[in-house]
Enzyme design. Structure first.
Site, mmCIF file in Angstrom:
data_model
loop_
_atom_site.group_PDB
_atom_site.id
_atom_site.type_symbol
_atom_site.label_atom_id
_atom_site.label_comp_id
_atom_site.label_asym_id
_atom_site.label_seq_id
_atom_site.Cartn_x
_atom_site.Cartn_y
_atom_site.Cartn_z
ATOM 1 N N SER A 16 0.849 -1.195 0.000
ATOM 2 C CA SER A 16 0.000 0.000 0.000
ATOM 3 C C SER A 16 0.883 1.242 0.000
ATOM 4 O O SER A 16 2.104 1.156 0.114
ATOM 5 C CB SER A 16 -0.902 -0.013 1.231
ATOM 6 O OG SER A 16 -0.098 0.044 2.381
ATOM 7 N N GLU A 144 -12.091 2.461 -6.301
ATOM 8 C CA GLU A 144 -10.815 2.102 -5.682
ATOM 9 C C GLU A 144 -11.074 1.092 -4.570
ATOM 10 O O GLU A 144 -11.750 1.405 -3.593
ATOM 11 C CB GLU A 144 -10.134 3.348 -5.097
ATOM 12 C CG GLU A 144 -8.854 2.996 -4.359
ATOM 13 C CD GLU A 144 -8.155 4.200 -3.731
ATOM 14 O OE1 GLU A 144 -8.600 5.344 -3.937
ATOM 15 O OE2 GLU A 144 -7.156 3.968 -3.021
ATOM 16 N N CYS A 394 -12.051 25.403 13.009
ATOM 17 C CA CYS A 394 -12.868 24.616 13.930
ATOM 18 C C CYS A 394 -12.333 24.697 15.368
ATOM 19 O O CYS A 394 -12.549 25.705 16.025
ATOM 20 C CB CYS A 394 -12.995 23.178 13.440
ATOM 21 S SG CYS A 394 -14.467 22.409 14.107
ATOM 22 N N GLN A 398 -12.393 27.819 18.140
ATOM 23 C CA GLN A 398 -12.852 27.729 19.540
ATOM 24 C C GLN A 398 -11.729 28.166 20.486
ATOM 25 O O GLN A 398 -11.960 28.887 21.462
ATOM 26 C CB GLN A 398 -13.286 26.292 19.842
ATOM 27 C CG GLN A 398 -14.477 25.846 19.001
ATOM 28 C CD GLN A 398 -14.861 24.387 19.229
ATOM 29 O OE1 GLN A 398 -14.154 23.637 19.900
ATOM 30 N NE2 GLN A 398 -15.978 23.974 18.646
ATOM 31 N N GLU A 418 -15.517 20.732 26.494
ATOM 32 C CA GLU A 418 -14.825 19.509 26.079
ATOM 33 C C GLU A 418 -13.689 19.187 27.046
ATOM 34 O O GLU A 418 -13.383 18.035 27.296
ATOM 35 C CB GLU A 418 -14.276 19.701 24.652
ATOM 36 C CG GLU A 418 -13.625 18.479 24.060
ATOM 37 C CD GLU A 418 -13.319 18.627 22.570
ATOM 38 O OE1 GLU A 418 -13.713 19.636 21.941
ATOM 39 O OE2 GLU A 418 -12.672 17.713 22.015
ATOM 40 N N ARG A 478 -18.827 19.149 17.905
ATOM 41 C CA ARG A 478 -19.860 18.945 18.921
ATOM 42 C C ARG A 478 -20.138 20.216 19.715
ATOM 43 O O ARG A 478 -21.159 20.356 20.331
ATOM 44 C CB ARG A 478 -19.371 17.922 19.949
ATOM 45 C CG ARG A 478 -19.694 16.555 19.620
ATOM 46 C CD ARG A 478 -19.420 15.566 20.721
ATOM 47 N NE ARG A 478 -19.412 14.282 20.048
ATOM 48 C CZ ARG A 478 -18.317 13.636 19.688
ATOM 49 N NH1 ARG A 478 -17.140 14.133 19.995
ATOM 50 N NH2 ARG A 478 -18.398 12.502 19.042
ATOM 51 N N HIS A 525 -15.038 23.774 8.454
ATOM 52 C CA HIS A 525 -13.749 23.369 7.876
ATOM 53 C C HIS A 525 -13.668 23.829 6.419
ATOM 54 O O HIS A 525 -14.007 23.068 5.511
ATOM 55 C CB HIS A 525 -13.600 21.843 7.927
ATOM 56 C CG HIS A 525 -13.406 21.308 9.296
ATOM 57 N ND1 HIS A 525 -12.162 21.182 9.872
ATOM 58 C CD2 HIS A 525 -14.287 20.866 10.208
ATOM 59 C CE1 HIS A 525 -12.298 20.676 11.090
ATOM 60 N NE2 HIS A 525 -13.571 20.478 11.316
ATOM 61 N N GLU A 527 -11.247 24.003 4.557
ATOM 62 C CA GLU A 527 -10.284 23.224 3.775
ATOM 63 C C GLU A 527 -10.937 22.132 2.934
ATOM 64 O O GLU A 527 -10.391 21.724 1.911
ATOM 65 C CB GLU A 527 -9.211 22.616 4.696
ATOM 66 C CG GLU A 527 -9.679 21.540 5.665
ATOM 67 C CD GLU A 527 -10.149 22.079 7.017
ATOM 68 O OE1 GLU A 527 -10.504 23.276 7.089
ATOM 69 O OE2 GLU A 527 -10.187 21.300 7.988
HETATM 70 N N1 GLN Z 1 -13.345 19.339 19.355
HETATM 71 C C1 GLN Z 1 -14.126 20.415 18.840
HETATM 72 C C2 GLN Z 1 -15.602 20.081 18.784
HETATM 73 O O1 GLN Z 1 -15.960 18.933 18.780
HETATM 74 C C3 GLN Z 1 -13.619 20.838 17.473
HETATM 75 C C4 GLN Z 1 -13.810 19.789 16.440
HETATM 76 C C5 GLN Z 1 -12.953 20.021 15.224
HETATM 77 O O2 GLN Z 1 -11.992 20.756 15.260
HETATM 78 N N2 GLN Z 1 -13.289 19.346 14.152
HETATM 79 O O3 GLN Z 1 -16.412 20.958 18.734
#
Ligand code: GLN
Length: 553
Positions: A16, A144, A394, A398, A418, A478, A525, A527
């Site tokens: 791989s 694939e 993300c 935060q 969190e 979350r 995100h 990206e």
């Molecule tokens: N841990 C954070 C949340 O759950 C950010 C998640 C992330 O960066 N994808 O909200």
């Protein structure tokens, strides 16, 4: 009569990690340029029902598609190379297949028959392949099959493909992406492992139609012939795929070797004159190689270390997004990986924060849990104070809010639920919808996932970058900015420049331009939507500011 749907199955031989995903993506680019609509499908032989529960250090990035399905990082390459969004039906794991069959068995759907791998699992796989073709309304599906030939895990998928070829010999082709090592002591390219892989595939009743032979250097004619003979193929169906400088050249090299036409011929398809050709792709690939002036971007993360290796797979979409925007601005992206843990605890005392100044921009990407958090917060503080362009994705947004709450609002205890739900200032809190799922121990697919719209505020960096008021971006989290703190944070100068259409969720935070050249974070995100031929506007804005150093402290 409409031409029947065509399938290209791509299987790995020998080992791989030799670029099967890029080969599939490049086949997609090539056939699309020839005027065919193509969808790419990834088979992950894991029993995980989706990729959401897999550790990024082990498995690489979790790529989220519009629907919210959490998939393998190869799906990201597919979307980038095809310049199109993919559907749930374009991703299949063994877990999905088995879960479906077992649930059907429990619901008495098999009418009392014995439920077995053959035919039930195989037929469910075939049904999924055919369904994906239907959903995508494409001409060709490139599939694939994960892993390599000889694995136990992917046998059912190869068997499903073999069965499809038995019934539709003109509509199904097999491509093996193999590897030809050059042992350093011998200095000679060895074809034996590939011959063995072919034999292994033969033992399943499958003969490959095309071989893509990966190697460090181009393969000579003698070896091509040797492989062609051992696999009963015309020599032109053995494609040499040497290592090259840039993955964006792969499809162009394939085209030079006539792979597109060989595939069409093997699939009994006529060429089309409607294709737009490879021109745009060629221009992009040329640009990638011609840029020389660097832009230095640091990614502060924690998913880098696996034993002695530094793994950047966990952030592959972020890396790609940086690259496309840098290329579009005529810059050579130089990406530095920084381990957040080097900036916290005891290490923080001796850490060379000043060295961060050499970066043109700093990114804190997505993440989960406690590791490296204090280090990331320290770097964000430094970037804010020293006016180094900062882009938070993300978790990176935060943390930017937490840093701002601690050091500007003076809420020293500020945190995310969190990490510390008992903090006296939970500025990032769990979303109510997610609370219930977690209480039930239901972690898989339990986040806010997939594409959601945001409304942008006039006069902000975000609005300037996107050039429109309503945008759609992909999420995977979350937690969210705690509504109780929104006003306090805004009063202290941070602007929520993007919010959910109902105004409840904070999607983008930024400092006004007169306070910082670029201090911006997104709850989503971005990206995931950056594409070679369409760089992401926020990444482009970030890099643009990064290049222009004059506003720094
Ligand atoms: N841990 C954070 C949340 O759950 C950010 C998640 C992330 O960066 N994808 O909200």
């Amino acid at each position: 009569m409409k031409t029947p749907h065509k399938y290209i199955f791509v299987i790995g031989g020998v080992m791989s990690g030799v670029g099967k995903g890029i080969a599939c993506s490049s086949i997609g680019t090539l056939l699309q340029a020839k005027g065919f609509s193509v969808n790419l499908l990834k088979v992950d032989p894991y029993l995980n029902v989706d990729a959401g529960t897999m550790n990024p250090t082990e498995h690489g990035e979790v790529f989220v598609i519009n629907s919210g399905l959490e998939t393998d990082q190869d799906m990201g390459n597919y979307e980038r190379f095809l310049h199109r969004d993919l559907a749930n039906d374009d991703y299949i794991t063994s877990g999905m297949v088995y879960q479906h069959v077992i649930s059907a068995e429990r619901a008495l759907k098999y009418g009392g028959h014995c439920v077995e791998a053959i035919p039930h699992i195989r037929d469910e796989i075939i049904r999924r392949f055919q369904h994906s073709a239907k959903v995508n309304q494409s001409d060709i599906t490139v599939i694939e099959i994960g892993g390599t030939v000889g694995d136990y895990q992917n046998i059912m998928f190869i068997e499903a493909a073999r069965t499809m070829k038995v019934y539709h010999p003109q509509d199904v082709v097999f491509v093996m992406v193999s590897y030809l090592p050059i042992p350093s002591k011998l200095g000679e390219m060895k074809s034996k492992p590939t011959q063995n892989a072919i034999r292994q595939l033969n033992s399943y009743g499958v003969n490959t139609d095309i071989i893509i032979a990966r190697s460090e250097v181009p393969m000579d004619h003698k070896r091509k012939e040797k492989i062609a003979v051992s696999c009963s193929l015309p020599v032109e169906n053995v494609i040499s795929a040497p290592d090259i400088e840039s993955v964006f050249d792969v499809s162009l090299n394939f085209e030079k070797d006539n792979l597109g036409n060989i595939l069409l011929k093997s699939l009994h398809m006529k060429k089309r004159s409607t294709g737009k050709g490879m021109g745009e792709w060629e221009d992009f690939a040329k640009k990638v190689k011609s840029v020389t002036k660097p832009v230095n971007i640091a990614i502060v993360g924690k998913y880098f270390n696996t034993g002695d290796f530094v793994l950047t797979d966990a952030y592959v979409s972020v890396l790609e997004a940086i690259k496309y925007s840098a290329y579009s601005l005529g810059r050579k992206p130089v990406i530095h990986t920084i381990n957040a843990r080097d900036y916290e605890g005891e290490k923080a005392k001796t850490a060379d924060f000043g060295a961060l100044k050499k970066f043109d921009g700093i990114i804190v990407p997505g993440g989960f849990g406690e590791t490296g958090i204090e280090g990331k917060l320290a770097v964000i503080k430094y970037a804010r104070e020293k006016k180094i362009p900062y882009f938070g994705l993300c978790y990176g947004m935060q943390l930017m809010i937490i840093e701002y709450a601690r050091n500007v609002l003076g809420l020293k205890d500020a945190n995310t639920a969190e990490i510390n739900p008992n903090s006296s200032a939970v500025v990032i809190d769990i979303m109510p919808d997610q609370k219930k799922k977690l209480a039930e121990g239901n972690y898989g697919g339990s986040m806010r996932l997939g594409a959601y719209e945001s409304k942008l505020k006039e006069g902000t960096i975000a609005m300037k970058a996107y050039g429109k008021e309503i945008i759609s971006e992909r999420h995977r989290h979350r937690y969210e900015v705690n509504p109780e703190y929104i006003k306090k944070i805004e009063d202290a100068g941070l602007v929520f420049s993007g919010v959910s259409p109902d105004g409840r969720l904070m999607e983008i935070a930024e400092l006004p331009k007169n306070k910082h050249p670029f201090f911006l974070g997104t709850q989503f995100h971005p990206e995931f939507l950056a594409r070679p031929l369409a760089p992401h506007p926020l990444f482009t804005e970030f890099i643009k500011v990064a290049i222009n150093k004059k506003n720094r402290n």
